[in-house]
Design a protein around this motif. Structure first.
Motif, short mmCIF file in Angstrom:
data_model
loop_
_atom_site.label_atom_id
_atom_site.label_comp_id
_atom_site.label_asym_id
_atom_site.label_seq_id
_atom_site.Cartn_x
_atom_site.Cartn_y
_atom_site.Cartn_z
N PRO A 1 42.22 6.58 31.16
CA PRO A 1 40.78 6.50 30.89
C PRO A 1 40.36 7.28 29.64
O PRO A 1 39.49 6.83 28.89
N GLY B 1 38.74 5.48 26.42
CA GLY B 1 37.44 5.89 25.89
C GLY B 1 37.52 6.20 24.41
O GLY B 1 36.64 5.82 23.63
N THR C 1 34.98 11.79 28.93
CA THR C 1 35.73 11.12 30.00
C THR C 1 36.63 12.12 30.71
O THR C 1 36.72 12.12 31.94
N SER D 1 36.14 13.13 34.61
CA SER D 1 37.22 12.88 35.58
C SER D 1 37.65 14.18 36.25
O SER D 1 37.96 14.19 37.44
#
Length: 191
Positions: free
Chosen positions: A66, A70, A108, A112
């Motif tokens: 991720p 991003g 991100t 997370s």
């Protein structure tokens, strides 16, 4: 004078295919980042496990799919916006795209990490029942089994119950021991 206005008209009518190709390249990067993000949701943890756990914890999730997705998507979309909205060159578009990508990747990563820290309460176990109160729903004969209604994790749960003495329906009880995952030993509450 006439020749310079003709040159200006010719230039304004020309299509800049090279600039269009650069915008297309950056848009392609942005779309590839979004596709990579979708794949990271489907194949969660693949990149972390790809190297046999060597990079697991090495960068504290900074090299997760991720985060990389991003970065790539914002690099592409940021660069395309700069090329399409300004007369800046490819170098400026790349620098702005990299900066936007770094910000998106960092956000991100932080999000997370915050989501991973959000833990729920521990799953209740049968031993958590010891010392709780409940009520008899099916009378318990001496040295036999009946049923009691207890609360486990805030939810009503029916258990098979055993008692040394007979206990009538509706009597309040205390759990003395968890005999198994579905049965308990109880005693009537004395007031």
């Amino acid at each position: 004078m006439g020749s310079s206005s003709q040159i200006d008209e010719k230039r304004s009518g020309e299509v800049d295919y090279q600039g269009s190709d650069r915008v297309t390249f950056f848009l392609g990067l942005g779309i590839a980042g979004v596709v990579l993000l979708a794949l990271s949701l489907i194949f969660d943890g693949v990149l972390e496990g790809l190297f046999g756990g060597v990079v697991d914890g090495l960068f504290d999730g900074l090299l997760s799919l991720p985060v990389i997705a991003g970065f790539i998507s914002m690099l592409g979309f940021g660069g395309a916006i700069v090329l399409g909205a300004t007369s800046a060159g490819t170098l400026v578009a790349t620098v702005v795209g990299v900066a936007a990508g770094l910000v998106a990747g960092w956000l991100t990563w932080k999000l997370s990490k915050a989501l991973m820290r959000d833990q729920t309460h521990a799953t209740p176990r049968d031993s958590d029942l010891v010392g709780t109160s409940g009520s008899v729903v099916t009378a318990i004969p001496a040295e036999g089994y009946g049923e009691v209604l207890l609360r486990l994790g805030g939810q009503p749960v029916k258990y098979a119950a055993r008692s040394a003495t007979p206990v009538a329906r509706g009597t309040e009880i205390w759990v003395e021991e968890a005999l198994s995952t579905t049965s308990v030993a109880v005693r009537p509450v004395e007031r």
